[in-house]
Design a protein around this motif. Structure first.
Motif, PDB file in Angstrom:
ATOM      1  N   VAL A  21       0.807  -1.229   0.000  1.00 34.70           N
ATOM      2  CA  VAL A  21       0.000   0.000   0.000  1.00 34.70           C
ATOM      3  C   VAL A  21       0.836   1.274   0.000  1.00 34.70           C
ATOM      4  CG1 VAL A  21      -2.050  -1.035   1.073  1.00 34.70           C
ATOM      5  CG2 VAL A  21      -0.298   0.035   2.520  1.00 34.70           C
ATOM      6  N   CYS A  22       2.150   1.149   0.177  1.00 31.77           N
ATOM      7  CA  CYS A  22       2.989   2.356   0.216  1.00 31.77           C
ATOM      8  C   CYS A  22       3.180   2.904  -1.199  1.00 31.77           C
ATOM      9  CB  CYS A  22       4.360   2.057   0.835  1.00 31.77           C
ATOM     10  SG  CYS A  22       5.422   3.526   0.848  1.00 31.77           S
ATOM     11  N   ILE A  23       2.614   4.102  -1.472  1.00 32.15           N
ATOM     12  CA  ILE A  23       2.718   4.647  -2.837  1.00 32.15           C
ATOM     13  C   ILE A  23       4.041   5.384  -3.032  1.00 32.15           C
ATOM     14  CG2 ILE A  23       0.215   4.830  -3.180  1.00 32.15           C
ATOM     15  CD1 ILE A  23       0.608   7.925  -2.808  1.00 32.15           C
ATOM     16  N   ARG A  24       4.865   5.433  -2.010  1.00 34.63           N
ATOM     17  CA  ARG A  24       6.168   6.104  -2.126  1.00 34.63           C
ATOM     18  C   ARG A  24       7.312   5.088  -2.188  1.00 34.63           C
ATOM     19  NH1 ARG A  24       6.440  11.865  -0.650  1.00 34.63           N
ATOM     20  NH2 ARG A  24       4.680  12.740  -1.735  1.00 34.63           N
ATOM     21  N   ASP A  25       6.992   3.791  -2.310  1.00 36.18           N
ATOM     22  CA  ASP A  25       8.019   2.731  -2.326  1.00 36.18           C
ATOM     23  C   ASP A  25       9.014   2.902  -1.188  1.00 36.18           C
ATOM     24  OD1 ASP A  25       6.991   1.456  -4.520  1.00 36.18           O
ATOM     25  OD2 ASP A  25       8.107   2.709  -5.934  1.00 36.18           O
ATOM     26  N   ASN A  26       8.485   3.096  -0.034  1.00 33.98           N
ATOM     27  CA  ASN A  26       9.329   3.455   1.107  1.00 33.98           C
ATOM     28  C   ASN A  26       9.562   2.280   2.065  1.00 33.98           C
ATOM     29  OD1 ASN A  26      10.688   5.828   2.064  1.00 33.98           O
ATOM     30  ND2 ASN A  26       9.367   5.747   3.870  1.00 33.98           N
ATOM     31  N   ILE A  27       8.925   1.139   1.756  1.00 33.67           N
ATOM     32  CA  ILE A  27       9.044  -0.014   2.656  1.00 33.67           C
ATOM     33  C   ILE A  27       9.425  -1.260   1.855  1.00 33.67           C
ATOM     34  CG2 ILE A  27       7.814  -1.549   4.284  1.00 33.67           C
ATOM     35  CD1 ILE A  27       5.945   0.762   4.915  1.00 33.67           C
ATOM     36  N   ILE A  28      10.376  -1.975   2.373  1.00 35.98           N
ATOM     37  CA  ILE A  28      10.737  -3.285   1.804  1.00 35.98           C
ATOM     38  C   ILE A  28      10.563  -4.324   2.907  1.00 35.98           C
ATOM     39  CG2 ILE A  28      12.780  -4.688   1.181  1.00 35.98           C
ATOM     40  CD1 ILE A  28      12.121  -3.237  -1.218  1.00 35.98           C
ATOM     41  N   VAL A  29       9.964  -5.464   2.544  1.00 39.74           N
ATOM     42  CA  VAL A  29       9.790  -6.511   3.554  1.00 39.74           C
ATOM     43  C   VAL A  29      10.596  -7.744   3.151  1.00 39.74           C
ATOM     44  CG1 VAL A  29       8.152  -7.979   4.794  1.00 39.74           C
ATOM     45  CG2 VAL A  29       7.453  -5.682   4.047  1.00 39.74           C
ATOM     46  N   GLU A  30      11.489  -8.131   3.999  1.00 41.13           N
ATOM     47  CA  GLU A  30      12.158  -9.434   3.817  1.00 41.13           C
ATOM     48  C   GLU A  30      11.785 -10.266   5.053  1.00 41.13           C
ATOM     49  OE1 GLU A  30      16.181  -8.424   2.748  1.00 41.13           O
ATOM     50  OE2 GLU A  30      15.552  -7.937   0.712  1.00 41.13           O
ATOM     51  N   ASP A  31      12.680 -10.323   6.040  1.00 37.28           N
ATOM     52  CA  ASP A  31      12.288 -11.018   7.276  1.00 37.28           C
ATOM     53  C   ASP A  31      11.250 -10.203   8.054  1.00 37.28           C
ATOM     54  OD1 ASP A  31      14.001 -12.958   6.605  1.00 37.28           O
ATOM     55  OD2 ASP A  31      15.671 -12.203   7.823  1.00 37.28           O
ATOM     56  N   PHE A  32      11.339  -8.896   7.890  1.00 38.49           N
ATOM     57  CA  PHE A  32      10.379  -7.969   8.507  1.00 38.49           C
ATOM     58  C   PHE A  32      10.409  -6.672   7.705  1.00 38.49           C
ATOM     59  CE2 PHE A  32      14.345  -8.162  10.945  1.00 38.49           C
ATOM     60  CZ  PHE A  32      14.848  -6.886  10.718  1.00 38.49           C
ATOM     61  N   ALA A  33       9.455  -5.814   8.003  1.00 39.23           N
ATOM     62  CA  ALA A  33       9.347  -4.557   7.255  1.00 39.23           C
ATOM     63  C   ALA A  33      10.482  -3.596   7.630  1.00 39.23           C
ATOM     64  CB  ALA A  33       8.014  -3.895   7.558  1.00 39.23           C
ATOM     65  N   VAL A  34      11.029  -2.943   6.600  1.00 38.83           N
ATOM     66  CA  VAL A  34      12.104  -1.975   6.831  1.00 38.83           C
ATOM     67  C   VAL A  34      11.788  -0.708   6.017  1.00 38.83           C
ATOM     68  CG1 VAL A  34      14.567  -1.486   6.494  1.00 38.83           C
ATOM     69  CG2 VAL A  34      13.830  -3.791   7.154  1.00 38.83           C
ATOM     70  N   GLU A  35      11.919   0.430   6.642  1.00 40.21           N
ATOM     71  CA  GLU A  35      11.748   1.702   5.921  1.00 40.21           C
ATOM     72  C   GLU A  35      13.031   1.973   5.156  1.00 40.21           C
ATOM     73  OE1 GLU A  35      10.765   4.950   8.484  1.00 40.21           O
ATOM     74  OE2 GLU A  35      10.411   6.332   6.813  1.00 40.21           O
ATOM     75  N   THR A  36      12.912   2.141   3.835  1.00 41.08           N
ATOM     76  CA  THR A  36      14.131   2.169   3.029  1.00 41.08           C
ATOM     77  C   THR A  36      14.596   3.566   2.650  1.00 41.08           C
ATOM     78  OG1 THR A  36      12.794   1.971   1.068  1.00 41.08           O
ATOM     79  CG2 THR A  36      13.712  -0.072   1.984  1.00 41.08           C
ATOM     80  N   GLY A  37      13.686   4.527   2.709  1.00 45.38           N
ATOM     81  CA  GLY A  37      14.103   5.855   2.231  1.00 45.38           C
ATOM     82  C   GLY A  37      13.540   6.959   3.083  1.00 45.38           C
ATOM     83  N   SER A  38      13.655   8.190   2.570  1.00 43.41           N
ATOM     84  CA  SER A  38      13.138   9.336   3.311  1.00 43.41           C
ATOM     85  C   SER A  38      11.948   9.922   2.555  1.00 43.41           C
ATOM     86  CB  SER A  38      14.226  10.391   3.462  1.00 43.41           C
ATOM     87  OG  SER A  38      14.727  10.710   2.188  1.00 43.41           O
ATOM     88  N   ASN A  39      11.288   9.005   1.849  1.00 39.24           N
ATOM     89  CA  ASN A  39      10.247   9.427   0.927  1.00 39.24           C
ATOM     90  C   ASN A  39       8.860   9.486   1.557  1.00 39.24           C
ATOM     91  OD1 ASN A  39       9.845  10.257  -1.586  1.00 39.24           O
ATOM     92  ND2 ASN A  39       9.792   8.211  -2.550  1.00 39.24           N
ATOM     93  N   CYS A  40       8.769   9.054   2.797  1.00 36.70           N
ATOM     94  CA  CYS A  40       7.468   8.905   3.468  1.00 36.70           C
ATOM     95  C   CYS A  40       6.777  10.261   3.623  1.00 36.70           C
ATOM     96  CB  CYS A  40       7.695   8.279   4.840  1.00 36.70           C
ATOM     97  SG  CYS A  40       6.231   8.192   5.865  1.00 36.70           S
ATOM     98  N   PHE A  41       5.495  10.337   3.246  1.00 31.97           N
ATOM     99  CA  PHE A  41       4.756  11.590   3.483  1.00 31.97           C
ATOM    100  C   PHE A  41       3.669  11.387   4.530  1.00 31.97           C
ATOM    101  CE2 PHE A  41       1.319  11.646  -0.107  1.00 31.97           C
ATOM    102  CZ  PHE A  41       1.132  10.274   0.020  1.00 31.97           C
ATOM    103  N   GLU A  42       3.883  10.380   5.337  1.00 32.54           N
ATOM    104  CA  GLU A  42       3.085  10.151   6.546  1.00 32.54           C
ATOM    105  C   GLU A  42       1.592  10.008   6.285  1.00 32.54           C
ATOM    106  OE1 GLU A  42       4.786  13.529   8.801  1.00 32.54           O
ATOM    107  OE2 GLU A  42       5.565  11.975  10.130  1.00 32.54           O
ATOM    108  N   CYS A  43       1.251   9.282   5.216  1.00 31.53           N
ATOM    109  CA  CYS A  43      -0.173   9.038   4.957  1.00 31.53           C
ATOM    110  C   CYS A  43      -0.726   8.028   5.952  1.00 31.53           C
ATOM    111  CB  CYS A  43      -0.411   8.571   3.527  1.00 31.53           C
ATOM    112  SG  CYS A  43       0.190   6.896   3.166  1.00 31.53           S
ATOM    113  N   GLY A  44       0.158   7.198   6.496  1.00 38.71           N
ATOM    114  CA  GLY A  44      -0.263   6.250   7.527  1.00 38.71           C
ATOM    115  C   GLY A  44      -0.936   4.995   7.002  1.00 38.71           C
ATOM    116  N   HIS A  45      -0.927   4.788   5.688  1.00 37.30           N
ATOM    117  CA  HIS A  45      -1.590   3.591   5.157  1.00 37.30           C
ATOM    118  C   HIS A  45      -0.940   2.298   5.656  1.00 37.30           C
ATOM    119  CE1 HIS A  45      -4.177   5.270   1.646  1.00 37.30           C
ATOM    120  NE2 HIS A  45      -4.165   6.064   2.675  1.00 37.30           N
ATOM    121  N   CYS A  46       0.387   2.325   5.768  1.00 35.63           N
ATOM    122  CA  CYS A  46       1.099   1.135   6.253  1.00 35.63           C
ATOM    123  C   CYS A  46       0.645   0.781   7.668  1.00 35.63           C
ATOM    124  CB  CYS A  46       2.612   1.368   6.221  1.00 35.63           C
ATOM    125  SG  CYS A  46       3.138   2.851   7.108  1.00 35.63           S
ATOM    126  N   MET A  47       0.496   1.821   8.470  1.00 36.19           N
ATOM    127  CA  MET A  47       0.081   1.623   9.858  1.00 36.19           C
ATOM    128  C   MET A  47      -1.369   1.129   9.923  1.00 36.19           C
ATOM    129  SD  MET A  47       0.042   4.562  12.723  1.00 36.19           S
ATOM    130  CE  MET A  47      -1.648   4.901  13.047  1.00 36.19           C
TER     131      MET A  47
END
Ligand SMILES: Cc1cc2nc3c(=O)[nH]c(=O)nc-3n(C[C@H](O)[C@H](O)[C@H](O)COP(=O)(O)O)c2cc1C
Length: 265
Positions: A21-47
């Motif tokens: 759901v992250c439209i900024r490609d800001n999260i990658i999940v391997e073993d667990f979710a990791v924030e990968t960049g500084s692109n987040c605009f705090e829409c909160g969809h991930c949460m």
């Protein structure tokens, strides 16, 4: 790099819903979710999509009381009910003397709180004019009078300000005594936010109408208008002016409208 998310690796089950759901490609999940960049605009969809409550927005970390969980499959408003509500909306210009208090205004602004905004900027802000309404309307006239030859309503407004003993009603406010102005850098975001509070107003037995002429003051001389509001960022414009109050006259039927034109390509 400023990270905006707090991710609890122990709670994360790597379902990847947040990544999807992250439209900024800001999260990658391997073993667990990791924030990968500084692109987040705090829409909160991930949460909001996380079943595990593994993600929090850092800037709202201490606002957990503002987060409400709900069953997304449960419908709380039927189409027919909402349409019926929309059908019965009317512009209200005739008001009782009773003023709206701040507790009630707060209830209205809750609608705007949940409003979407362009780039999730959340920069819509409101002004309620009450005691200073007359002073503000004098400024509005000072600005919009340059168009009084074009609009009879503006000319009438000037005549009313010079002598209100011969006119029945205020040509711009009618019987309105309170006015909500909406400011934002983005017009659509402002109008959406105001529409939400307008609809909530009708649900609380209040009513009102939008004013085209008050808005003209921002279009004609933004700088001068903003002198009235020194605390508001000058990059924001006044995109909505809504006169509000307790309705005195009640309408009894809908009226036909021109068909809505819709084209499908
Ligand atoms: C953008 C906008 C500007 C408006 N400006 C004024 C105005 O300056 N004065 C006024 O009395 N009504 C104003 N109205 C109200 C319209 O006249 C009203 O919506 C229309 O007559 C239809 O009536 P209804 O809202 O009861 O369906 C405005 C409405 C909108 C949406």
């Amino acid at each position: 790099m400023e990270l905006k998310l707090k991710i609890n690796e122990d709670l994360c089950i790597a379902c990847k819903q947040c990544q999807q759901v992250c439209i900024r490609d800001n999260i990658i999940v391997e073993d667990f979710a990791v924030e990968t960049g500084s692109n987040c605009f705090e829409c909160g969809h991930c949460m909001a999509i996380c079943r595990q409550n593994a993600i929090t927005l850092k800037s709202f970390e201490h606002d957990s009381d503002k987060i409400v969980e709900y069953d997304p499959r449960e419908s709380i408003l039927e189409y027919d009910d909402l349409l019926e509500f929309l059908k019965r909306r009317r512009s209200i210009r005739w008001f009782k003397n009773k003023k709206i208090d701040e507790v009630t205004f707060d209830k209205l602004f809750k609608g705007a709180y949940y409003s979407p905004s362009a780039q999730n900027a959340q920069d819509v802000e409101f002004v309620v004019l009450d005691d200073k309404l007359d002073e503000f309307m004098n400024l509005v006239y000072d600005i919009i009078k340059v168009e009084e030859d074009e609009f009879f309503r503006i000319k009438e407004f000037g005549e009313y300000l010079a002598d209100n003993t011969t006119k029945k009603f205020h040509p711009l406010l009618w019987e309105g005594k309170q006015l909500i102005l909406t400011f934002s850098t983005d017009k659509t975001s402002a109008v959406i936010a105001n529409t939400r509070l307008e609809l909530l107003a009708y649900s609380l037995g209040l009513g009102g109408f939008y004013s085209l002429f008050i808005l003209k003051s921002d279009e004609i001389n933004h700088e001068k208008l903003m002198e009235f509001f020194p605390d508001i960022d000058k990059n924001k414009h006044m995109f909505s002016a809504f006169i509000i109050g307790y309705p005195k006259k009640l309408f009894r039927k809908t009226i036909p409208h021109k068909d809505i034109k819709v084209t499908y390509y």
